[in-house]
Design a protein around this motif. Structure first.
Motif, PDB file in Angstrom:
ATOM      1  N   LEU A   1      38.984   9.813  25.863  1.00  0.00           N
ATOM      2  CA  LEU A   1      38.969  10.609  27.096  1.00  0.00           C
ATOM      3  C   LEU A   1      40.293  10.419  27.821  1.00  0.00           C
ATOM      4  CD1 LEU A   1      35.405   9.699  28.443  1.00  0.00           C
ATOM      5  CD2 LEU A   1      36.082  11.928  27.526  1.00  0.00           C
TER       6      LEU A   1
ATOM      7  N   LEU B   1      34.596  20.088  27.452  1.00  0.00           N
ATOM      8  CA  LEU B   1      35.567  19.119  26.962  1.00  0.00           C
ATOM      9  C   LEU B   1      36.106  19.553  25.603  1.00  0.00           C
ATOM     10  CD1 LEU B   1      33.912  15.607  27.539  1.00  0.00           C
ATOM     11  CD2 LEU B   1      35.689  16.644  28.927  1.00  0.00           C
TER      12      LEU B   1
ATOM     13  N   VAL C   1      39.272  17.839  29.956  1.00  0.00           N
ATOM     14  CA  VAL C   1      38.513  18.947  30.535  1.00  0.00           C
ATOM     15  C   VAL C   1      39.272  20.244  30.262  1.00  0.00           C
ATOM     16  CG1 VAL C   1      37.633  19.976  32.661  1.00  0.00           C
ATOM     17  CG2 VAL C   1      37.510  17.501  32.332  1.00  0.00           C
TER      18      VAL C   1
ATOM     19  N   VAL D   1      40.047  12.696  33.028  1.00  0.00           N
ATOM     20  CA  VAL D   1      38.857  13.524  33.313  1.00  0.00           C
ATOM     21  C   VAL D   1      38.422  13.303  34.765  1.00  0.00           C
ATOM     22  CG1 VAL D   1      36.421  13.912  32.755  1.00  0.00           C
ATOM     23  CG2 VAL D   1      38.074  13.495  30.916  1.00  0.00           C
TER      24      VAL D   1
END
Length: 228
Positions: free
Chosen positions: A24, A215, A220, A27
């Motif tokens: 990730l 995602l 995002v 985000v």
């Protein structure tokens, strides 16, 4: 409307051999109390990792998560577990029922952890709501997949959570059974006024929520408001 979940510049990496794998990256989003929210994306996009960080099941590498007004990165593992026990409900793709307990006992577990009285009475009422009053003394191995997920639904709502995280709740069910489980999930959620966060690759399910976060590759891509 107060924010029940605030995610700011969240990042998560894992060591993979001598490389670093970014799951990730940067985000950010927030969810209002009582909102229904979907996190979607292809396999490997970081959806389940994001859910785990939001629920305090794992710790972030970068950024912050505020859940129910509490900064999760300032809590130790025991404190995060206490917060989850008090505020959070879960529904998983593979049901995660305790195999040695009956349906009734599985639903009563969160109530017992909270020190509630009349746990079996409350559990029996919830099983009736999901249409399983005649199966309450059956063990998970004696129940179909759809029945197990309905037990899991009753268990998730038994502790009256402030926020409920559902990870691919229909992933192991056929489409007809999955549709019934989804209807129950949204009905129970509406009745309880719980904030609902669903991780799914099923756009039909996602479109039943008020907002969708997409995602891809751990980032995002878009955030959509639904006209419901």
């Amino acid at each position: 409307m107060s924010k029940i979940l605030n995610v700011t510049q969240l990042g998560k990496t894992y060591a993979s051999g001598n490389k670093t794998l970014t799951v990730l990256e940067d985000v950010s989003f927030s969810i209002d109390t009582g909102e229904t929210f979907a996190i979607v994306g292809p396999s490997g996009s970081g959806k389940t990792t994001l859910l785990g960080l939001c629920a305090g099941l794992d710790q972030t590498d970068q950024g912050t998560v505020h859940l129910c007004g509490v900064a999760l990165n300032e809590l130790n593992e025991d404190e995060r577990a206490l917060l989850r026990n008090r505020e959070v409900g879960f529904i998983f793709q593979n049901f995660q029922l305790l195999p040695t307990l009956t349906a009734l006992e599985n639903v009563a577990v969160p109530l017992e952890l909270q020190g509630q009285k009349n746990t079996h009475g409350i559990a029996a009422e919830l099983l009736e709501k999901v249409g399983l009053q005649d199966r309450k003394h059956h063990y998970p191995s004696q129940l179909s997949g759809g029945e197990q997920q309905r037990v899991a639904l009753a268990r998730a709502f038994s502790s009256t959570p402030s926020i409920l995280f559902a990870d691919e709740p229909t992933g192991n069910l056929d489409s007809e059974t999955g549709q019934k489980v989804v209807e129950l999930l949204f009905d129970l959620n509406k009745e309880a006024g719980t904030t609902l966060v669903i991780v799914t690759h099923d756009m039909e399910l996602a479109q039943k929520t008020q907002r969708i976060l997409k995602l891809k590759g751990g980032k995002v891509v878009t955030e959509e408001n639904q006209k419901l």
